[in-house]
Design an enzyme around this catalytic site. Structure first.
Site, short mmCIF file in Angstrom:
data_model
loop_
_atom_site.label_atom_id
_atom_site.label_comp_id
_atom_site.label_asym_id
_atom_site.label_seq_id
_atom_site.Cartn_x
_atom_site.Cartn_y
_atom_site.Cartn_z
N ARG A 1 -30.74 -0.76 -1.94
CA ARG A 1 -30.95 -1.30 -2.71
C ARG A 1 -29.99 -2.35 -2.34
O ARG A 1 -29.70 -3.05 -3.28
CB ARG A 1 -30.14 0.12 -3.91
CG ARG A 1 -28.97 -1.05 -4.49
CD ARG A 1 -28.51 -0.04 -5.44
NE ARG A 1 -27.18 0.14 -6.18
CZ ARG A 1 -26.08 0.03 -5.90
NH1 ARG A 1 -25.96 0.48 -4.70
NH2 ARG A 1 -24.80 -0.35 -7.05
N LYS B 1 -12.49 0.10 -14.04
CA LYS B 1 -12.66 -1.43 -13.93
C LYS B 1 -13.05 -1.80 -14.44
O LYS B 1 -13.07 -3.49 -15.00
CB LYS B 1 -14.05 -1.08 -13.05
CG LYS B 1 -14.02 -0.77 -11.48
CD LYS B 1 -12.83 -1.25 -10.65
CE LYS B 1 -12.30 -1.09 -9.88
NZ LYS B 1 -11.08 -1.11 -8.59
N LEU C 1 -6.25 -5.13 -4.45
CA LEU C 1 -7.34 -4.08 -4.82
C LEU C 1 -6.96 -2.61 -4.16
O LEU C 1 -7.55 -1.94 -4.61
CB LEU C 1 -7.90 -4.44 -3.13
CG LEU C 1 -7.65 -6.15 -2.58
CD1 LEU C 1 -8.09 -6.45 -1.30
CD2 LEU C 1 -9.31 -5.78 -3.27
N ASP D 1 0.88 -1.17 0.00
CA ASP D 1 0.05 0.23 0.05
C ASP D 1 0.57 1.19 0.23
O ASP D 1 1.89 1.33 0.64
CB ASP D 1 -0.92 -0.12 1.20
CG ASP D 1 -2.43 0.35 1.15
OD1 ASP D 1 -2.18 1.85 0.89
OD2 ASP D 1 -3.40 0.27 0.75
N SER E 1 -15.74 -4.10 -10.15
CA SER E 1 -16.74 -3.46 -9.79
C SER E 1 -18.18 -3.46 -10.42
O SER E 1 -18.55 -4.05 -11.72
CB SER E 1 -16.78 -2.10 -9.30
OG SER E 1 -17.92 -1.33 -8.66
N GLY F 1 -6.57 1.30 -6.01
CA GLY F 1 -7.04 2.46 -6.13
C GLY F 1 -7.79 3.08 -5.56
O GLY F 1 -8.13 2.98 -4.03
N SER G 1 -21.49 -4.48 -3.00
CA SER G 1 -21.64 -3.67 -2.04
C SER G 1 -21.49 -4.72 -0.95
O SER G 1 -21.66 -4.73 0.14
CB SER G 1 -23.35 -2.64 -2.38
OG SER G 1 -23.86 -2.55 -2.87
N TYR H 1 -15.17 6.43 -12.69
CA TYR H 1 -14.40 5.00 -12.39
C TYR H 1 -15.29 3.54 -12.93
O TYR H 1 -13.98 2.73 -12.67
CB TYR H 1 -15.41 5.21 -10.61
CG TYR H 1 -14.97 4.04 -9.94
CD1 TYR H 1 -13.99 3.46 -9.67
CD2 TYR H 1 -16.37 3.50 -9.76
CE1 TYR H 1 -13.21 2.52 -8.37
CE2 TYR H 1 -16.09 1.88 -8.91
CZ TYR H 1 -14.83 1.68 -7.85
OH TYR H 1 -14.52 0.62 -7.61
N1 LIG Z 1 -15.74 -1.44 -0.71
C1 LIG Z 1 -16.30 -1.71 -2.29
O1 LIG Z 1 -17.89 -2.08 -2.02
C2 LIG Z 1 -16.24 -2.15 -3.33
C3 LIG Z 1 -17.25 -2.29 -4.57
C4 LIG Z 1 -16.65 -2.34 -5.80
C5 LIG Z 1 -15.39 -3.19 -6.07
N2 LIG Z 1 -13.89 -1.57 -4.85
C6 LIG Z 1 -13.21 -1.88 -5.30
O2 LIG Z 1 -12.17 -2.47 -4.21
C7 LIG Z 1 -10.73 -2.02 -4.18
C8 LIG Z 1 -10.48 -1.58 -2.72
O3 LIG Z 1 -11.82 -0.77 -2.47
P1 LIG Z 1 -11.99 -0.22 -0.76
O4 LIG Z 1 -13.60 0.05 -0.29
O5 LIG Z 1 -11.12 -1.06 0.36
O6 LIG Z 1 -10.91 0.70 -0.52
P2 LIG Z 1 -10.06 1.75 -0.40
O7 LIG Z 1 -10.39 3.52 -0.59
O8 LIG Z 1 -10.59 1.27 1.39
O9 LIG Z 1 -8.71 1.21 -0.21
C9 LIG Z 1 -7.84 1.62 -1.32
C10 LIG Z 1 -6.46 1.10 -0.65
O10 LIG Z 1 -5.70 1.17 -2.25
C11 LIG Z 1 -4.90 1.94 -1.74
N3 LIG Z 1 -4.34 2.59 -2.91
C12 LIG Z 1 -4.77 3.63 -3.52
N4 LIG Z 1 -4.30 3.90 -4.68
C13 LIG Z 1 -3.61 3.41 -4.64
C14 LIG Z 1 -1.71 3.69 -5.48
N5 LIG Z 1 -1.84 4.26 -5.70
N6 LIG Z 1 -0.84 3.09 -5.10
C15 LIG Z 1 -1.08 1.80 -3.79
N7 LIG Z 1 -2.01 2.05 -2.97
C16 LIG Z 1 -3.27 2.37 -3.59
C17 LIG Z 1 -4.17 3.13 -0.69
O11 LIG Z 1 -4.34 3.54 0.34
C18 LIG Z 1 -6.04 2.56 0.26
O12 LIG Z 1 -5.23 1.47 1.30
C19 LIG Z 1 -10.75 -0.84 -5.03
O13 LIG Z 1 -10.20 -1.21 -6.34
C20 LIG Z 1 -12.70 -0.51 -5.11
O14 LIG Z 1 -12.72 -0.15 -6.32
C21 LIG Z 1 -14.76 -1.89 -4.02
#
Ligand SMILES: NC(=O)c1ccc[n+]([C@@H]2O[C@H](COP(=O)([O-])OP(=O)(O)OC[C@H]3O[C@@H](n4cnc5c(N)ncnc54)[C@H](O)[C@@H]3O)[C@@H](O)[C@H]2O)c1
Length: 282
Positions: A181, A147, A75, A39, A115, A77, A172, A143
């Protein structure tokens, strides 16, 4: 949550400081995995796993932290709508860097966080019908476009370089469903871990796309792709239904109209929820 123990399996997780990673990493460790975390933010004090502090764009750094891993769970992003330049850097260039580092490090499998918003403009199906795992991309946001690009990169690395790539179209993921939803789209923390563990254990080859959703009574997302890899969710949002009522303000009623029309819900509206700051998580 109980899971069969594995032994000697080392995996890397990018975005390890994020909310989804914090759900799954302890459960992966309990299941017997050794986790190499990546991270751009540091771990919480006392966090026991190996940690590489880097931007995912740093391919050479990733190669070193991926060496000896059986799989990468990607993960990292931006998890909501944002400006194109930032999404391009974090979600598209970042995914390219992660897959390229995995290839160079000889990692045979990648599990990628896609996503529901990659195909958010897909219509909510009629009652009793299901949206297939592989329904074509119809992004509802930039976004979602990022994806869709992640899925395309995964497909390319599977076909061109023989990597096993599973794209999880996460719906979600929250501790509990927050609105009506999510009685259809909720993915519980335990089921998120079950999904990742099934993806890691799956002996299949090539490129797969599947929904990341719990066993919700009202789900309209097909469970077939999950079942094919041995993912059998055990949580059901329905138990929260009595707490979640239909909206009583005009703004919330408008959001509900989007929820009824498209699987991406309010992310399909002209003002989708936005990412607030570079390191803000939901
Ligand atoms: N939470 C959801 O409901 C959900 C739904 C669909 C998709 N997602 C996907 O799951 C993944 C994780 O989601 P989340 O909710 O835990 O998000 P989050 O923001 O809590 O975690 C993302 C992590 O990625 C790290 N990060 C971001 N950009 C970075 C970079 N350039 N280099 C290194 N680290 C980086 C951030 O520091 C953070 O710790 C994401 O890709 C998100 O798009 C999440």
């Amino acid at each position: 949550m109980t899971a069969a123990k594995v032994s000697g399996r080392r995996i890397a997780v990018t975005g390890a400081a994020g909310s989804l990673a914090r759900d799954i990493i302890p459960r992966l460790v309990s299941a017997g995995y050794t986790v190499s975390c990546v991270d751009r933010v540091a771990p919480e004090e006392g966090f026991g796993q190996e940690w590489t502090l880097t931007e995912v764009a740093e391919t050479e750094v990733l190669v070193e932290s991926f060496r000896g891993c059986d799989a990468v769970i990607h993960l990292a992003g931006i998890p909501l709508e944002d400006d194109w330049e930032r999404l391009l850097a974090a979600n598209i260039d970042g995914t390219y860097s992660v897959l390229e580092a995995a290839r160079q490090a000889g990692v045979p499998k990648a599990v990628l966080a896609s996503s529901i918003h990659a195909t958010g403009f897909t219509a909510v199906p009629a009652h009793g019908e299901l949206v297939p795992d592989t329904t074509p991309v119809r992004p509802n946001t930039l976004y979602g476009v990022s994806k869709a690009a992640l899925e395309a990169l995964g497909s390319y690395y599977a076909d061109r370089h023989g990597m096993d790539v599973l794209c999880l179209r996460i719906a979600s993921r929250f501790d509990r469903p927050r609105d009506v939803r999510m009685l259809s789209t909720w993915l519980s923390p335990d089921d998120a871990a079950r999904l990742c563990i099934a993806a890691l254990a799956d002996p299949g080859h090539g490129f797969r796309i599947l929904w990341g959703v719990s066993a919700n009574t009202r789900s309209y997302l097909s469970p077939d792709g999950g079942a094919a890899i041995g993912y059998f969710p055990q949580d059901n949002a329905e138990k929260y239904a009595p707490e979640l009522t239909e909206p009583d303000t005009p703004e919330a009623a408008s959001e509900t109209e989007w929820d009824r029309s498209y699987i991406g819900g309010v992310f399909c509206s002209p003002n989708p929820p936005r990412h607030l700051a570079p390191q803000t998580s939901r």
